[in-house]
Design an enzyme around this catalytic site. Structure first.
Site, PDB file in Angstrom:
ATOM      1  N   LYS A 175       0.810  -1.231   0.000  1.00 33.27           N
ATOM      2  CA  LYS A 175       0.000   0.000   0.000  1.00 33.27           C
ATOM      3  C   LYS A 175       0.840   1.276   0.000  1.00 33.27           C
ATOM      4  O   LYS A 175       0.437   2.281  -0.588  1.00 33.27           O
ATOM      5  CB  LYS A 175      -0.953  -0.001   1.202  1.00 33.27           C
ATOM      6  CG  LYS A 175      -2.037  -1.075   1.092  1.00 33.27           C
ATOM      7  CD  LYS A 175      -2.978  -1.042   2.271  1.00 33.27           C
ATOM      8  CE  LYS A 175      -3.885  -2.261   2.245  1.00 33.27           C
ATOM      9  NZ  LYS A 175      -4.835  -2.294   3.365  1.00 33.27           N
TER      10      LYS A 175
ATOM     11  N   ASP B  63     -10.065   1.895   2.941  1.00 33.06           N
ATOM     12  CA  ASP B  63     -10.082   1.150   4.216  1.00 33.06           C
ATOM     13  C   ASP B  63     -10.706   1.986   5.340  1.00 33.06           C
ATOM     14  O   ASP B  63     -11.506   1.483   6.132  1.00 33.06           O
ATOM     15  CB  ASP B  63      -8.657   0.756   4.637  1.00 33.06           C
ATOM     16  CG  ASP B  63      -8.079  -0.373   3.799  1.00 33.06           C
ATOM     17  OD1 ASP B  63      -8.861  -1.203   3.287  1.00 33.06           O
ATOM     18  OD2 ASP B  63      -6.843  -0.432   3.659  1.00 33.06           O
TER      19      ASP B  63
HETATM   20  P1  NDP Z   1       1.230  -3.507   9.863  1.00 35.75           P
HETATM   21  O1  NDP Z   1       2.369  -4.458   9.675  1.00 35.75           O
HETATM   22  O2  NDP Z   1       1.315  -2.153   9.246  1.00 35.75           O
HETATM   23  O3  NDP Z   1       1.020  -3.285  11.453  1.00 35.75           O
HETATM   24  C1  NDP Z   1       1.083  -4.360  12.349  1.00 35.75           C
HETATM   25  C2  NDP Z   1       0.572  -3.936  13.733  1.00 35.75           C
HETATM   26  O4  NDP Z   1       0.406  -5.125  14.525  1.00 35.75           O
HETATM   27  C3  NDP Z   1       1.524  -3.029  14.509  1.00 35.75           C
HETATM   28  O5  NDP Z   1       0.751  -2.138  15.292  1.00 35.75           O
HETATM   29  C4  NDP Z   1       2.282  -4.046  15.401  1.00 35.75           C
HETATM   30  O6  NDP Z   1       2.761  -3.485  16.600  1.00 35.75           O
HETATM   31  C5  NDP Z   1       1.173  -5.009  15.720  1.00 35.75           C
HETATM   32  N1  NDP Z   1       1.594  -6.373  16.103  1.00 35.75           N
HETATM   33  C6  NDP Z   1       2.182  -7.300  15.307  1.00 35.75           C
HETATM   34  N2  NDP Z   1       2.340  -8.467  15.990  1.00 35.75           N
HETATM   35  C7  NDP Z   1       1.835  -8.255  17.241  1.00 35.75           C
HETATM   36  C8  NDP Z   1       1.703  -9.081  18.400  1.00 35.75           C
HETATM   37  N3  NDP Z   1       2.129 -10.338  18.413  1.00 35.75           N
HETATM   38  N4  NDP Z   1       1.133  -8.540  19.505  1.00 35.75           N
HETATM   39  C9  NDP Z   1       0.697  -7.259  19.500  1.00 35.75           C
HETATM   40  N5  NDP Z   1       0.780  -6.443  18.429  1.00 35.75           N
HETATM   41  C10 NDP Z   1       1.357  -6.930  17.315  1.00 35.75           C
HETATM   42  O7  NDP Z   1      -0.077  -4.312   9.388  1.00 35.75           O
HETATM   43  P2  NDP Z   1      -1.439  -3.753   8.724  1.00 35.75           P
HETATM   44  O8  NDP Z   1      -1.886  -2.555   9.493  1.00 35.75           O
HETATM   45  O9  NDP Z   1      -1.259  -3.614   7.264  1.00 35.75           O
HETATM   46  O10 NDP Z   1      -2.455  -4.983   8.948  1.00 35.75           O
HETATM   47  C11 NDP Z   1      -2.915  -5.342  10.244  1.00 35.75           C
HETATM   48  C12 NDP Z   1      -3.981  -6.433  10.133  1.00 35.75           C
HETATM   49  O11 NDP Z   1      -5.148  -5.951   9.486  1.00 35.75           O
HETATM   50  C13 NDP Z   1      -3.541  -7.665   9.353  1.00 35.75           C
HETATM   51  O12 NDP Z   1      -4.000  -8.813  10.048  1.00 35.75           O
HETATM   52  C14 NDP Z   1      -4.274  -7.529   8.015  1.00 35.75           C
HETATM   53  O13 NDP Z   1      -4.537  -8.780   7.431  1.00 35.75           O
HETATM   54  C15 NDP Z   1      -5.560  -6.848   8.457  1.00 35.75           C
HETATM   55  N6  NDP Z   1      -6.251  -6.054   7.397  1.00 35.75           N
HETATM   56  C16 NDP Z   1      -7.474  -6.478   6.929  1.00 35.75           C
HETATM   57  C17 NDP Z   1      -8.197  -5.744   5.985  1.00 35.75           C
HETATM   58  C18 NDP Z   1      -9.526  -6.236   5.502  1.00 35.75           C
HETATM   59  O14 NDP Z   1     -10.018  -5.774   4.477  1.00 35.75           O
HETATM   60  N7  NDP Z   1     -10.160  -7.137   6.226  1.00 35.75           N
HETATM   61  C19 NDP Z   1      -7.656  -4.479   5.428  1.00 35.75           C
HETATM   62  C20 NDP Z   1      -6.375  -4.112   5.984  1.00 35.75           C
HETATM   63  C21 NDP Z   1      -5.712  -4.882   6.930  1.00 35.75           C
HETATM   64  P3  NDP Z   1       4.239  -2.811  16.716  1.00 35.75           P
HETATM   65  O15 NDP Z   1       4.076  -1.387  16.278  1.00 35.75           O
HETATM   66  O16 NDP Z   1       4.561  -2.951  18.154  1.00 35.75           O
HETATM   67  O17 NDP Z   1       5.138  -3.615  15.822  1.00 35.75           O
END
Ligand code: NDP
Length: 257
Positions: free
Chosen positions: A67, A100
């Site tokens: 994205k 989104d």
């Molecule tokens: P990013 O990689 O940009 O962000 C990941 C986030 O998850 C960060 O805030 C990170 O925290 C946190 N994180 C990762 N692992 C853990 C853990 N084990 N415990 C706590 N926090 C954790 O991902 P996206 O924002 O792109 O996507 C996030 C989710 O949303 C995904 O599962 C994706 O599939 C889903 N999604 C679904 C959509 C839909 O249409 N249904 C659309 C867009 C996204 P930190 O900052 O500490 O690393």
């Protein structure tokens, strides 16, 4: 537009329900468009988008992890620029938008979440940012919790929201899991969920309840997975490309809702 080509690009992409959802919408409206999933790695986004332009594709949806690259390639509108992510492209004119955030607010409205409800957002990554901006623009109160606290603070500043450090769910009407913890099958350290039963929304979908959904629905919360957002963001992309109302019920049925 008699027959146009569309696609979703991302990596991985095989799991995506977008093709069957958009194809169902075309069938419902007797349109002859096509929609396919194309795996594109981060290193080849530009070349792949140019290829799709050359082959006459009209539009693409963009998902993880492309994205930000789609933002850089496109001429984004003001909201996509603020969200720092593009999930929908109109290829010929390179127009980039982000559905989104607005799609998520449509999910809240569809689920009957009041305009003065309080929302707790877990996560501060790419999708969390678009959602945070749109939830605040809808007038709802928003608090953000993130594993890495500094990122929650930065996002709260950007959208004029609050920061939650304790992860206490008891004070909120809606909790949104925008972390990728569910993708890894991991649970989050949720507290206070037994004091209140609100609406829980996981952005992730995989065909079953995530650990986040299981835990909260067990405590009486109304739990939903990422297909709710999938349909609403997809419907807004459809409307951006085609200029006609998306057949949301057919799209919901196509993804099993
Ligand atoms: P990013 O990689 O940009 O962000 C990941 C986030 O998850 C960060 O805030 C990170 O925290 C946190 N994180 C990762 N692992 C853990 C853990 N084990 N415990 C706590 N926090 C954790 O991902 P996206 O924002 O792109 O996507 C996030 C989710 O949303 C995904 O599962 C994706 O599939 C889903 N999604 C679904 C959509 C839909 O249409 N249904 C659309 C867009 C996204 P930190 O900052 O500490 O690393």
């Amino acid at each position: 537009m008699r027959m146009a080509r569309f696609a979703v690009i991302g990596d991985p992409i095989a799991h995506s329900l977008s093709p069957q959802m958009h194809q169902a919408a075309y069938r419902e409206l007797n349109l002859e468009h096509t929609y396919e999933a194309i795996r594109v790695s981060l290193g080849s986004v530009e070349a792949e988008l140019e290829r799709l332009v050359g082959e006459g594709y009209h539009g693409v949806n963009v998902t993880v992890p492309l994205k930000e690259a789609a933002l850089a390639w496109s001429i984004p509108d003001a909201f996509a620029q603020a969200a720092r992510a593009v999930n929908t492209l109109e290829l010929r004119r390179r127009r980039g938008v982000n559905t989104d955030g607005p799609g998520f607010v449509q999910v809240l409205d569809r689920l009957g979440v009041a305009k003065d409800a309080s929302v707790l957002l877990l996560g501060a990554g790419g999708s969390a940012r678009a959602i945070a901006l749109s939830v605040r623009a809808s007038g709802r109160a928003l608090a953000i919790w993130n594993r890495t606290a500094e990122r929650a603070e930065a996002l709260a500043r950007a959208c004029d929201g609050q920061v939650e450090t304790e992860l206490d769910l008891g004070a909120y009407d809606v909790v949104v899991n925008a972390t990728s913890a569910s993708m890894a099958g991991e649970s989050l350290p949720l507290e206070g969920a037994d004091r209140k039963a609100g609406v829980a929304i996981d952005l992730y979908y995989s065909g079953g309840a995530t650990p986040f959904m299981e835990r909260l629905s067990h405590l009486g919360w109304q739990a939903h997975d990422g297909r709710e957002l999938l349909v609403e963001q997809g419907a807004l992309s459809f409307e951006f490309w085609l200029g006609v109302a998306a057949p949301r019920e057919a799209m919901r049925t196509a993804v099993g809702l």
